[in-house]
Motif scaffolding. Structure first.
Motif, PDB file in Angstrom:
ATOM      1  N   GLU A  22       0.841  -1.193   0.000  1.00 51.06           N
ATOM      2  CA  GLU A  22       0.000   0.000   0.000  1.00 51.06           C
ATOM      3  C   GLU A  22       0.873   1.238   0.000  1.00 51.06           C
ATOM      4  O   GLU A  22       1.815   1.344   0.795  1.00 51.06           O
ATOM      5  CB  GLU A  22      -0.905  -0.001   1.236  1.00 51.06           C
ATOM      6  CG  GLU A  22      -1.851   1.176   1.273  1.00 51.06           C
ATOM      7  CD  GLU A  22      -2.778   1.145   2.483  1.00 51.06           C
ATOM      8  OE1 GLU A  22      -3.837   1.763   2.403  1.00 51.06           O
ATOM      9  OE2 GLU A  22      -2.434   0.522   3.486  1.00 51.06           O
ATOM     10  N   ARG A  23       0.555   2.151  -0.905  1.00 49.46           N
ATOM     11  CA  ARG A  23       1.245   3.441  -0.993  1.00 49.46           C
ATOM     12  C   ARG A  23       2.768   3.305  -1.086  1.00 49.46           C
ATOM     13  O   ARG A  23       3.509   4.005  -0.405  1.00 49.46           O
ATOM     14  CB  ARG A  23       0.874   4.323   0.181  1.00 49.46           C
ATOM     15  CG  ARG A  23      -0.587   4.670   0.207  1.00 49.46           C
ATOM     16  CD  ARG A  23      -0.903   5.650   1.306  1.00 49.46           C
ATOM     17  NE  ARG A  23      -2.321   5.605   1.564  1.00 49.46           N
ATOM     18  CZ  ARG A  23      -2.845   5.656   2.770  1.00 49.46           C
ATOM     19  NH1 ARG A  23      -2.089   5.787   3.822  1.00 49.46           N
ATOM     20  NH2 ARG A  23      -4.151   5.601   2.916  1.00 49.46           N
ATOM     21  N   VAL A  27      -5.464  -1.154  -0.800  1.00 46.30           N
ATOM     22  CA  VAL A  27      -4.575  -2.199  -0.290  1.00 46.30           C
ATOM     23  C   VAL A  27      -4.517  -3.328  -1.313  1.00 46.30           C
ATOM     24  O   VAL A  27      -5.535  -3.807  -1.777  1.00 46.30           O
ATOM     25  CB  VAL A  27      -5.065  -2.749   1.068  1.00 46.30           C
ATOM     26  CG1 VAL A  27      -4.202  -3.917   1.527  1.00 46.30           C
ATOM     27  CG2 VAL A  27      -5.063  -1.650   2.106  1.00 46.30           C
TER      28      VAL A  27
END
Length: 101
Positions: free
Chosen positions: A33-34, A67
């Motif tokens: 995620e990210r 996610v």
């Protein structure tokens, strides 16, 4: 255990082995995620995640909210065993697509 294919880095082999050892539980799930990836409590670099994706060694399951959860594929298991037979199929598919242009 068989010797993994030579073009995998030691880090990629370690990630795939951990995922293969826990294929049926959350410990074998790589969460991304990210720009940050984790396999269990261990951080995984984005370049490692993307390299395994390019090799079709892992597959993602997207969830709403950004996610991504990755799991090892049959191809990833073949790479750990040193089996390159899937590459012949991929190259044949690429050739077929190029001829069709």
């Amino acid at each position: 255990m068989s010797k993994p294919v030579a073009f995998l880095t030691p880090r990629q082999v370690a990630i795939l082995r951990q995922m293969a050892a826990h294929v049926d539980d959350e410990d074998g799930e790589l969460v991304y995620e990210r720009g940050v990836g984790y396999l269990g409590l261990e951080r995984v670099a984005p370049r490692t995640v993307f390299a395994l994706l390019r090799l079709c060694a892992i597959t993602s399951e997207n969830e709403p909210g950004g996610v991504e959860r990755f799991h090892i594929t049959g191809t990833g298991l073949q790479l750990l065993r040193g089996d390159l037979s899937y590459l012949r199929l991929i190259n044949a598919a690429r050739l077929t697509l190029e001829v069709g242009r």
